[in-house]
Scaffold this active site. Structure first.
Site, mmCIF file in Angstrom:
data_model
loop_
_atom_site.group_PDB
_atom_site.id
_atom_site.type_symbol
_atom_site.label_atom_id
_atom_site.label_comp_id
_atom_site.label_asym_id
_atom_site.label_seq_id
_atom_site.Cartn_x
_atom_site.Cartn_y
_atom_site.Cartn_z
ATOM 1 N N ARG A 1 0.847 -1.338 0.013
ATOM 2 C CA ARG A 1 -0.047 0.047 -0.053
ATOM 3 C C ARG A 1 0.945 1.399 -0.080
ATOM 4 O O ARG A 1 1.759 1.360 0.843
ATOM 5 C CB ARG A 1 -0.889 -0.066 1.214
ATOM 6 C CG ARG A 1 -1.801 -1.187 1.153
ATOM 7 C CD ARG A 1 -2.830 -1.191 2.264
ATOM 8 N NE ARG A 1 -3.608 -2.425 2.203
ATOM 9 C CZ ARG A 1 -4.644 -2.624 3.093
ATOM 10 N NH1 ARG A 1 -4.765 -1.868 4.157
ATOM 11 N NH2 ARG A 1 -5.199 -3.970 3.072
ATOM 12 N N GLU B 1 -6.310 -1.455 15.258
ATOM 13 C CA GLU B 1 -7.066 -2.372 14.347
ATOM 14 C C GLU B 1 -5.940 -3.465 13.999
ATOM 15 O O GLU B 1 -4.737 -3.066 13.549
ATOM 16 C CB GLU B 1 -7.593 -1.566 13.214
ATOM 17 C CG GLU B 1 -7.851 -2.618 11.927
ATOM 18 C CD GLU B 1 -8.330 -1.740 10.776
ATOM 19 O OE1 GLU B 1 -8.247 -0.696 10.816
ATOM 20 O OE2 GLU B 1 -8.294 -2.324 9.650
ATOM 21 N N SER C 1 -10.144 -6.500 9.759
ATOM 22 C CA SER C 1 -11.073 -5.947 9.229
ATOM 23 C C SER C 1 -12.187 -6.928 8.688
ATOM 24 O O SER C 1 -11.382 -7.311 7.776
ATOM 25 C CB SER C 1 -10.779 -4.627 8.768
ATOM 26 O OG SER C 1 -11.832 -3.917 8.195
#
Length: 428
Positions: A266, A353, A356
């Site tokens: 990413r 997190e 997800s």
RNA sequence: GGAGAGAUGGCAGAGUGGUCGAAUGCACCGGUCUUGAAAACCGGCAUGGGUUUAUAGCCCAUCUAGGGUUCAAAUCCCUAUCUCUCCGCCA
């Protein structure tokens, strides 16, 4: 992608539901384009039909040995009109598609309304954050002291937001991925897959990264023809879900459950300054992904099950976590409903997190025409697709290092991980 | 890197310019027959889109993809992709 018919028939209602997630749909623009599309498409198809019948009659006349010259003259101008209409329609359809492809999914009715992550709802908490009787270190300090985490080396090789892992830490990183894969394949019924890390634009359109989020991806720039247009996967969700692109499976084969361990790439455009230190936000990280494809009526249960599979990893590793139901404003583009799993990080004194899990309903399936054949009607219907991390390997490593640290800088290896670490109980 | 062959419906496989969305076989679904099953026989069976209350009807598109030729393309031409065979190289 939303259903085009639903969108145009229930434009205002759709706009209202999208507003809940902070998306402003320009209904006036869309309605105007739609009106033009309708007249233009109808007239274009009408022209096409006329030409087809005339061409056909030319063929028949010729077969009877008649003179076709007068027929030919007549059909000529029809062809020109048709060409013009087709060209105009193509541009219009393209414009509309670009808009529709950029509209996010509709939130489920049981998703809490909210603006951002502050409005997410905690569903459950598992485990107790440990009380430390010494001054704790963060994972970077723990790893560097062991000679197992080297950001400096990664900067030399690649730049910022990369890491080099070594020794026990590298092994634990590898072991974690193995452990997760074994759990999901042996206990949870997932089929393991090894998939390409470079994929084409069609795949990325299918899962929703394109056309809207191109800047979040790493694009290749090959020196020769080979591999032009390929991009690095931001998650294994892309190759795994796209396995079903343009496929029609038997209803009996459902549910289909895939898992894969892959690196994820990413560009993290727009996140400058966030989580600069440490392993939390990297350009390259490993993840074990879970993807399931189910009948529409099964997707609610499937989301609970899939999330449960990810939770199981945290529970077996004995990491405290909480489960959050994301509000309308915090969900990803393709999601109708999402649970985030957040693991406790002592150094940050908060939950972060680590997974997800989303139900995208038919949003992705429509984009990629992933279908099953309904046994009763014998007609193809769109599948529902779900995906979730089970888990992000790097962040899991971080959580173990920080939660299991001891005053002397060593780290206790979770019980279930020891077989993957040659029996090691402690690393230092 | 060089030389050649190919890509058609769920699968196999016909079709070289004009009622071809596409023969035939298999698979699948329904029916007849049968105590039941099999076999045999009869019928059905692509997908996307538009129009529409309608998965009634009608229309458009689709024979790997994208361009082109033509009144008309599965069929002719060009390009790309993929597959296969042979040689070379290679983990």
């Amino acid at each position: 992608m939303l259903d085009a018919k639903y969108l145009r028939n229930e434009l205002e209602e759709t706009a209202q539901r999208l507003e809940a997630r902070g998306f402003a749909l320009d209904t006036a623009q869309l309605a105007a384009l739609e009106e033009r599309r309708k007249t233009l498409q109808v007239s274009t198809q009408e022209l096409q039909a006329q030409r087809n019948t005339r061409s056909k009659s030319i063929g028949q006349a010729k077969a009877r040995g008649e003179d076709i010259a007068p027929l030919l003259a007549h059909v000529g101008e029809l062809g020109e009109q048709l060409e013009a209409a087709k060209a105009e329609l193509a541009i219009l359809l393209n414009d509309i598609e670009l808009i529709v492809m950029g509209i996010p999914n509709l939130p489920d009715s049981d998703v809490p309304q909210g603006k951002d992550e502050d409005d997410n709802v905690e569903v459950l908490r598992w485990g107790q954050p440990r009380q430390f009787d010494f001054v704790i270190k963060d994972h970077t300090d723990i790893g560097e002291a062991m000679g197992g985490i080297d950001f400096g080396a990664a900067v030399k090789l690649s730049g910022s937001r990369f890491v080099v892992l070594k020794k026990h830490i590298a092994r634990m990183h590898r072991g974690l991925a193995q452990f997760m894969l074994d759990l999901h394949t042996e206990e949870h019924g997932y089929t393991e897959a090894y998939v390409p890390y470079l994929v084409n634009a069609d795949s990325l359109r299918g899962t929703g990264q394109l056309p809207k989020f191109s800047e979040d991806l790493f694009h290749t720039n090959p020196a020769n023809e080979e591999g032009v247009g390929l991009m690095l996967i931001p998650t294994a969700e892309v190759p795994l879900t796209n396995l079903m692109r343009d496929e029609i499976v038997d209803e009996a084969e459902l549910p289909i459950k895939y898992t894969a361990h892959t690196p994820c790439f990413r560009s993290e455009a727009g996140s400058y300054g966030r989580d600069i230190k440490g392993l939390i936000r990297q350009h390259q990280f490993d993840k074990v992904e879970l993807v399931t494809l189910v009948k529409p009526q099964d997707s609610n249960d499937a989301l609970e099950e899939l999330t449960g599979c990810a939770e199981k990893v945290l529970q077996l590793l004995e990491l405290p976590y909480r489960k959050m139901l994301l509000c309308t404003g915090d969900m990803g583009f393709t999601a109708a409903k999402t649970y985030d799993l957040e693991v406790w990080l002592p150094s940050q004194d908060c939950y972060r997190e680590i997974s997800s899990c989303s139900n995208t309903r038919d949003f992705q399936a429509r984009r990629m025409q992933a279908r099953f054949r309904n046994k009763e009607t014998n007609k193809p219907e769109l599948l529902h697709t779900l995906n979730g991390s089970g888990l992000a390997v790097g962040r899991t490593l971080v959580a173990i290092l920080e939660n299991n640290q001891q005053s002397d800088g060593s780290v206790i290896v979770p019980e279930v991980l020891r077989p993957y670490m040659g029996g090691l109980a402690i690393i230092s």
